[in-house]
Write an enzyme that holds these catalytic residues in place. Structure first.
Site: not given
Ligand code: THU
Length: 135
Positions: A91, A55, A57, A88
């Site tokens: 994170c 992610c 973050e 998520c």
């Molecule tokens: N994702 C993030 O980068 N941050 C979040 O807080 C939620 C999800 C990304 C993970 C994945 O690459 C995409 O979003 C779909 O889940």
């Protein structure tokens, strides 16, 4: 260290084009401010082996830590979609490792709508180092 929310959000939005999200097609970007007032950005980095994806973050926080930061004083997160994104669970735990409970987390939708969370609002009753030490 004081931070400028608008500048942090601007930095996150400026990074969104660097997201590597060919599988979800859900680009995310984050910017974090450290205790020295430095700003670090991150984007989600996906992998064909989906579970290896990371992610935005955590990429931003890990970049800050790798550069010597030890505390995060503000975070901005944005995605390419109309809805305000919410970090998520994984994170949230990583954010709580480096940020105090009252640290602001600005989540910003594509059109600019924003929501200001705090770390403790995102992760109430989280697992902490003090619990680990009380074993
Ligand atoms: N994702 C993030 O980068 N941050 C979040 O807080 C939620 C999800 C990304 C993970 C994945 O690459 C995409 O979003 C779909 O889940």
């Amino acid at each position: 260290m004081d931070h400028d929310a608008d500048e942090l959000i601007r930095r996150a939005r400026a990074s969104l084009g660097h997201a590597y999200a060919p599988y979800s097609r859900f680009p995310v970007a984050a910017a974090v401010c450290d205790e020295q007032g430095r700003v670090f950005t991150g984007v989600n980095v996906e992998n064909v082996s989906y579970g290896l994806s990371m992610c935005a973050e955590r990429v931003a926080i890990f970049a800050a830590i790798a550069a010597g930061a030890r505390r995060v004083t503000a975070i901005a997160v944005t995605s390419g979609v109309a809805e305000v994104l919410s970090p998520c669970g994984a994170c949230r735990q990583v954010i709580a490792e480096f940020a105090a409970g009252d640290t602001p987390v600005y989540c910003v939708a594509a059109a600019g709508e924003r929501h200001r969370w705090t770390v403790s609002a995102l992760l109430p009753s989280g697992f902490t180092a003090s619990q680990l030490r009380s074993r």
